[in-house]
Scaffold this active site. Structure first.
Site, short mmCIF file in Angstrom:
data_model
loop_
_atom_site.label_atom_id
_atom_site.label_comp_id
_atom_site.label_asym_id
_atom_site.label_seq_id
_atom_site.Cartn_x
_atom_site.Cartn_y
_atom_site.Cartn_z
CG HIS A 46 140.72 38.23 49.58
ND1 HIS A 46 140.75 36.87 49.79
CD2 HIS A 46 140.90 38.81 50.79
CE1 HIS A 46 140.92 36.63 51.08
NE2 HIS A 46 141.01 37.79 51.71
CD GLU A 91 144.82 41.34 51.32
OE1 GLU A 91 145.20 40.80 52.37
OE2 GLU A 91 143.63 41.64 51.08
#
Length: 430
Positions: free
Chosen positions: A67, A70
């Site tokens: 995450h 990202e």
């Protein structure tokens, strides 16, 4: 380029695997003005122990790094990629799940220009110590926001009971402590391993000429060099039914108690793509038969005052896990949990499992599916989540039609086991 026609839904899907291993899927819909592009890597929050590209030994990276990666992909040395998409008339987004990370754009104009931006920014990483440190505070606030969300805590509470060893039980964003350990070197290690084209797919849906589009993509990818593709070795802890935490609870600032009953899949999953999609769809039909809002079970629980409109159920399946959960708000959460478990364990005698009920639910599922295909956004977001080898989202009609009542009963026999059950309660602090 391969061409596959889906006559039942009047769609044509074009596919090609490029020399670098990237799988490209093109779905022309020239009656629409908008085009969506989705670039997905088979890499998510659970992939925190693996052998890095070019190495021989397993490493364990901090939780939440997929995450975090990202987030950092959008920040480049020359500015923010979101601004570039905006200047080109497109909107962009990204999301990380347990097993995948996707980057997407939507636009009504300059499709090739925006596609080039998507491909280039995802394939040109830029991480520095300074930018990584800055991001920790931002993601730390996001983590705290989720920790304050009762339903999010409830969901991860039951996952923690069902998968106490597996990284599935860890929040996708990680913890404030785990992300504090992330370095730029860690990000490059994960990027180089999981963002190889051979571990990714590109999906475009909307207004386009497929031959022109694939030529553009080939040219873009042909200009870039990548390391030799190698299979990715991931490691997950071994778990048995004895590891399941049977019951746990937490107190939060809520006005009404909540409960989730979890059911961990202990049965073997099929390896064939069609059969795997069929298993998932059969499981969803089984849950609808038992707990759908037109079922006798649901009406009995509702009339008894055990549940309200917050009640829900879902089935989750992806690589290395599958489970179901059932529950919501209740003034008598212990009694609701007991009744849910009784319904599950008495499935063989259930009056809900009939040919008539199944036929109605299959028609309803097919109807919702056709309706969903009118949304390019739905197609774009669901395609990579529903990719099982050569079997895609567009095979769903064939899958649904193949399911018989005997399949429902067979799945129930293997999936629903007393040793796979768990409960997680959330009570008001006061």
């Amino acid at each position: 380029m391969n061409k596959k026609e889906y006559t039942q839904i009047n769609e044509i899907l074009y596919t090609e695997t490029l020399e670098n291993g990237l799988k490209v899927y093109l779905l022309p819909k020239n009656d629409y003005h908008k085009t969506y592009g989705l670039f997905t890597t088979n890499y998510g929050s659970i992939d925190n122990e693996f052998i890095p590209l070019g190495e021989k030994d397993f490493v364990k990276v901090p939780d939440g790094i997929a995450h975090f990666l990202e987030h950092k992909m959008f920040e480049k040395e020359d500015g923010d990629v979101f601004q570039k998409f905006g200047q080109q008339g497109a909107s962009a987004n990204a999301f990380t799940s347990f097993t995948k990370t996707s980057y997407l754009f939507s636009t009504t104009d300059k499709v090739e220009e925006n596609l080039e931006t998507l491909l280039n920014f995802v394939q040109e990483p830029y991480f520095t110590k300074e930018t990584v440190e800055k991001e920790k505070g931002i993601i730390g606030q996001e983590i705290q926001m989720y920790l304050d969300d009762p339903n999010w805590r409830l969901f991860f509470g039951i996952i923690g009971n069902l998968y106490p060893k597996h990284p599935l039980h860890i929040d996708i964003a990680g913890t404030v402590e785990s992300i504090s350990e992330i370095t730029a070197e860690d990000l490059y290690t994960c990027y180089n391993t999981f963002y190889h084209p051979s571990n990714m797919n590109l999906f475009l849906v909307g207004k386009m000429d497929p031959e022109t589009m694939i030529a553009f993509i080939r040219e873009n990818q042909g200009k870039k060099t990548f390391a030799k593709a190698v299979p990715i070795a991931r490691h997950f802890p071994e778990e048995t039914a004895s590891d399941i935490i049977r019951e746990s609870s937490v107190k939060m600032s809520i006005s009404k108690s909540k409960v989730l009953v979890g059911l961990k899949g202990l049965d073997e999953l099929p390896s064939d793509g069609f059969e795997l999609m069929k298993y998932k769809t059969t499981a969803n039909l089984l849950l609808q038969l038992l707990f759908g809002n037109t079922s006798k079970n649901y009406l009995n629980l509702y009339n008894a005052g055990l549940l309200d409109d917050s009640f829900s159920y879902e089935f989750n399946l992806d690589r290395s896990y599958h489970f179901a959960d059932f529950g919501g708000d209740s003034d008598r959460p212990e009694e609701l949990a007991e009744r849910i478990e009784e319904i599950l364990l008495d499935v063989e005698k259930s009056e809900e499992l009939t040919e008539v009920n199944l036929a109605l639910l299959k028609k309803k599922m097919i109807g919702k599916y056709f309706q969903s295909l009118n949304s390019l956004e739905y197609i774009a977001n669901q395609f990579s989540q529903s990719l099982y080898g050569e079997v895609t989202l567009f095979d769903m009609i064939s899958v649904i039609e193949s399911i018989q009542l005997s399949d429902i009963r067979l799945l129930a026999e293997g999936f629903i086991r007393a040793e796979g059950l768990s409960r997680f309660y959330m009570y008001p602090k006061q």
